[in-house]
Design a protein around this motif. Structure first.
Motif, PDB file in Angstrom:
ATOM      1  N   PHE A  72      -3.245  -8.072   3.183  1.00  0.00           N
ATOM      2  CA  PHE A  72      -2.966  -8.044   1.743  1.00  0.00           C
ATOM      3  C   PHE A  72      -2.031  -6.894   1.367  1.00  0.00           C
ATOM      4  CE2 PHE A  72      -6.909 -10.484   2.012  1.00  0.00           C
ATOM      5  CZ  PHE A  72      -6.570 -11.587   1.240  1.00  0.00           C
ATOM      6  N   ARG A  73      -1.026  -6.687   2.200  1.00  0.00           N
ATOM      7  CA  ARG A  73       0.006  -5.701   1.863  1.00  0.00           C
ATOM      8  C   ARG A  73       0.768  -6.211   0.640  1.00  0.00           C
ATOM      9  NH1 ARG A  73       4.858  -3.658   5.956  1.00  0.00           N
ATOM     10  NH2 ARG A  73       5.777  -2.132   4.518  1.00  0.00           N
ATOM     11  N   PHE A  78      -0.031 -11.665  -3.454  1.00  0.00           N
ATOM     12  CA  PHE A  78      -1.110 -12.630  -3.227  1.00  0.00           C
ATOM     13  C   PHE A  78      -1.814 -12.982  -4.535  1.00  0.00           C
ATOM     14  CE2 PHE A  78      -0.415 -10.209   0.643  1.00  0.00           C
ATOM     15  CZ  PHE A  78      -0.230 -11.230   1.568  1.00  0.00           C
ATOM     16  N   ASN A  79      -1.905 -12.014  -5.437  1.00  0.00           N
ATOM     17  CA  ASN A  79      -2.492 -12.320  -6.748  1.00  0.00           C
ATOM     18  C   ASN A  79      -1.644 -13.337  -7.505  1.00  0.00           C
ATOM     19  OD1 ASN A  79      -4.600 -10.560  -6.305  1.00  0.00           O
ATOM     20  ND2 ASN A  79      -3.646  -8.852  -7.396  1.00  0.00           N
ATOM     21  N   TYR A 112      -2.600 -14.656   7.730  1.00  0.00           N
ATOM     22  CA  TYR A 112      -4.047 -14.790   7.545  1.00  0.00           C
ATOM     23  C   TYR A 112      -4.448 -14.389   6.120  1.00  0.00           C
ATOM     24  CZ  TYR A 112      -4.681 -15.453  12.601  1.00  0.00           C
ATOM     25  OH  TYR A 112      -4.639 -15.938  13.893  1.00  0.00           O
ATOM     26  N   SER A 113      -3.759 -13.405   5.551  1.00  0.00           N
ATOM     27  CA  SER A 113      -4.015 -13.038   4.151  1.00  0.00           C
ATOM     28  C   SER A 113      -3.674 -14.201   3.231  1.00  0.00           C
ATOM     29  CB  SER A 113      -3.189 -11.807   3.762  1.00  0.00           C
ATOM     30  OG  SER A 113      -3.556 -10.670   4.510  1.00  0.00           O
ATOM     31  N   PHE A 153      -6.636  -2.573   7.825  1.00  0.00           N
ATOM     32  CA  PHE A 153      -7.385  -2.673   6.568  1.00  0.00           C
ATOM     33  C   PHE A 153      -7.098  -1.432   5.743  1.00  0.00           C
ATOM     34  CE2 PHE A 153      -9.641  -4.785   9.997  1.00  0.00           C
ATOM     35  CZ  PHE A 153      -9.879  -6.048   9.477  1.00  0.00           C
ATOM     36  N   ARG A 154      -6.269  -1.574   4.730  1.00  0.00           N
ATOM     37  CA  ARG A 154      -5.880  -0.442   3.903  1.00  0.00           C
ATOM     38  C   ARG A 154      -6.113  -0.780   2.435  1.00  0.00           C
ATOM     39  NH1 ARG A 154      -0.139   1.304   6.841  1.00  0.00           N
ATOM     40  NH2 ARG A 154      -0.777   0.687   8.959  1.00  0.00           N
ATOM     41  N   GLY A 155      -6.094   0.248   1.617  1.00  0.00           N
ATOM     42  CA  GLY A 155      -6.362   0.035   0.199  1.00  0.00           C
ATOM     43  C   GLY A 155      -7.845   0.136  -0.099  1.00  0.00           C
ATOM     44  N   GLU A 156      -8.147   0.144  -1.364  1.00  0.00           N
ATOM     45  CA  GLU A 156      -9.524   0.340  -1.801  1.00  0.00           C
ATOM     46  C   GLU A 156     -10.367  -0.929  -1.710  1.00  0.00           C
ATOM     47  OE1 GLU A 156      -9.394   1.959  -5.696  1.00  0.00           O
ATOM     48  OE2 GLU A 156      -8.394   3.816  -5.081  1.00  0.00           O
TER      49      GLU A 156
END
Length: 417
Positions: A72-73, A78-79, A112-113, A153-156
């Motif tokens: 989800f970079r 993606f949103n 995959y995201s 896996f990055r971000g909150e």
């Protein structure tokens, strides 16, 4: 006498790599590493080996191209995709199956995201088809294995990890249901007729590819996109690449930080005569320092060499750009701001500050920095182009038209009285 530049030229002709963007030192280090074998006699012999041995060429490319991606970079991309799926259920196209392409797919986090995003939007697996391609056999092998470390896996927001991954000894294993939704292929997207037997796609994720390519290679990428993207199809790209898509005739999608653009019909394409700017020269005339390579591991070189690089202004800006390309916008902003305290007359630094703030949707700050760059150089082409993009994103067509006229004047395209 054969030199590193000859090998750089061969890689550019074969894969479209721009040595300045890839990093001449990275290429030299990779070549030195591969030449440490008794069967390689000299640089000339190694170049001939690359030209005749696809396996050795592949091994060199594996060392030159270092994957840098995560799940989800650029999450807003993606949103945006999910919102359209939720709103239309078929992405506004009269087709039963939504076709999406990820290029380059690297080690698989992006496609995959996409699959996870489509499922979360309520689309059933039979309603979509995802293809993913990359030039790296190693990267595709990692993608198919689908076991990832913490760096992926990055971000909150990591809720998806609990839903779709299982903790294993080597990291996190992706659910086979997700891995079965992506079809991986090894292909070179800068070659004519890449994916020649594939049907067109309604959506293409093409992020952070153009920034590493030569002008000629980028034209080939756009030719493939023209062939593989349906009319009014959507492309998701990197923030530093948006202007190239706009200049080629794509229209920006007005969704904050999605870095999305829509393919226009041929009749609607921009015919302004303005050439597509070189994204490899995002720091304008700043180039990387000339490197005399010596056998060493791929990496940052000796401490003394690192110190010399850090002392060079052009190296600092190169690092700023690398951070921004990897999505570390806040870190890039901080480093560039520190640089400006000591180099307040550097137009490239102001331009980069504007570019990063534009990517963060800080329009006022971006405008201020672009204006400072243009104060130092009124004909600064890249700053003018991104200033126009800024006004288009703000829907300020009057100012965008003024900047368009300035671009034409400074590029020699102005209308004579």
């Amino acid at each position: 006498m054969t030199s590193y530049r000859d090998i750089e030229k061969f890689l550019s002709e074969t894969f479209g790599f721009d040595p300045e963007s890839i990093g001449r030192k990275n290429i030299a280090d990779a070549v030195n590493s591969r030449m440490r074998t008794p069967i390689v006699h000299d640089m000339h012999h190694y170049l001939k080996m690359l030209e005749s041995d696809p396996e050795e060429l592949e091994k060199l490319v594996e060392q030159v191209v270092v994957p840098e991606t995560w799940f989800f970079r650029d999450r807003e991309s993606f949103n945006f995709l999910k919102k359209h799926i939720e709103k239309t259920r078929h992405f506004s196209y009269p087709v039963k199956t939504l076709r999406i392409l990820s290029v380059p797919c690297s080690t698989g986090e992006e496609p995959y995201s996409i699959a996870m995003a489509l499922l979360e939007a309520g689309l059933s697996p039979e309603r979509f088809h995802i293809d993913a391609i990359d030039i790296s056999r190693k990267a595709i092998g990692i993608a198919r294995r689908a076991v990832y470390g913490k760096g992926s896996f990055r971000g909150e927001n990591k809720d998806y990890r609990d839903r779709y991954f299982t903790s294993v000894e080597e990291g996190f294993q992706l659910d086979p249901v997700i891995t079965g939704l992506v079809h991986f292929y090894r292909d070179n997207f800068v070659q004519p007729h890449a994916l020649r037997n594939h049907e067109p796609y309604q959506c293409v994720f093409c992020k952070n590819l153009l920034i590493y390519l030569t002008d000629d290679a980028r034209k080939k990428v756009f030719a493939n996109l023209d062939r593989l993207l349906v009319p009014e199809g959507v492309v998701f790209t990197g923030h530093a690449e948006m202007m190239s898509f706009l200049q080629y005739g794509y229209n920006a999608v007005k969704y904050s930080r999605s870095f999305a653009c829509r393919k226009a019909d041929n009749a609607e394409k921009i015919e302004s005569g303005i050439s597509i700017p070189s994204l490899s020269t995002v720091t304008a005339n700043v180039t990387a320092p000339t490197v005399t390579a010596s056998p060493a591991k791929t990496g940052h070189g000796s401490p003394a060499h690192r110190h010399r690089e850090e002392a060079a202004p052009e190296s600092v800006l190169t690092r700023v750009r690398a951070l921004a390309d990897r999505g570390n916008l806040r870190e890039a902003l901080k480093l560039c701001g520190q640089f400006l305290k000591e180099h307040s007359d550097n137009k490239e630094a102001y331009y980069l500050m504007g570019l990063i703030n534009l990517a963060l949707d800080s329009f006022s700050r971006a405008e201020d920095f672009f204006q400072k760059a243009l104060y130092l150089d009124p004909g600064y082409y890249e700053a003018l182009l991104h200033m126009r993009l800024l006004y288009e994103k703000k829907d300020d067509q009057a100012r965008a038209l003024i900047i368009e006229e300035r671009i034409k004047r400074h590029s020699g395209l102005g209308i004579k009285d």
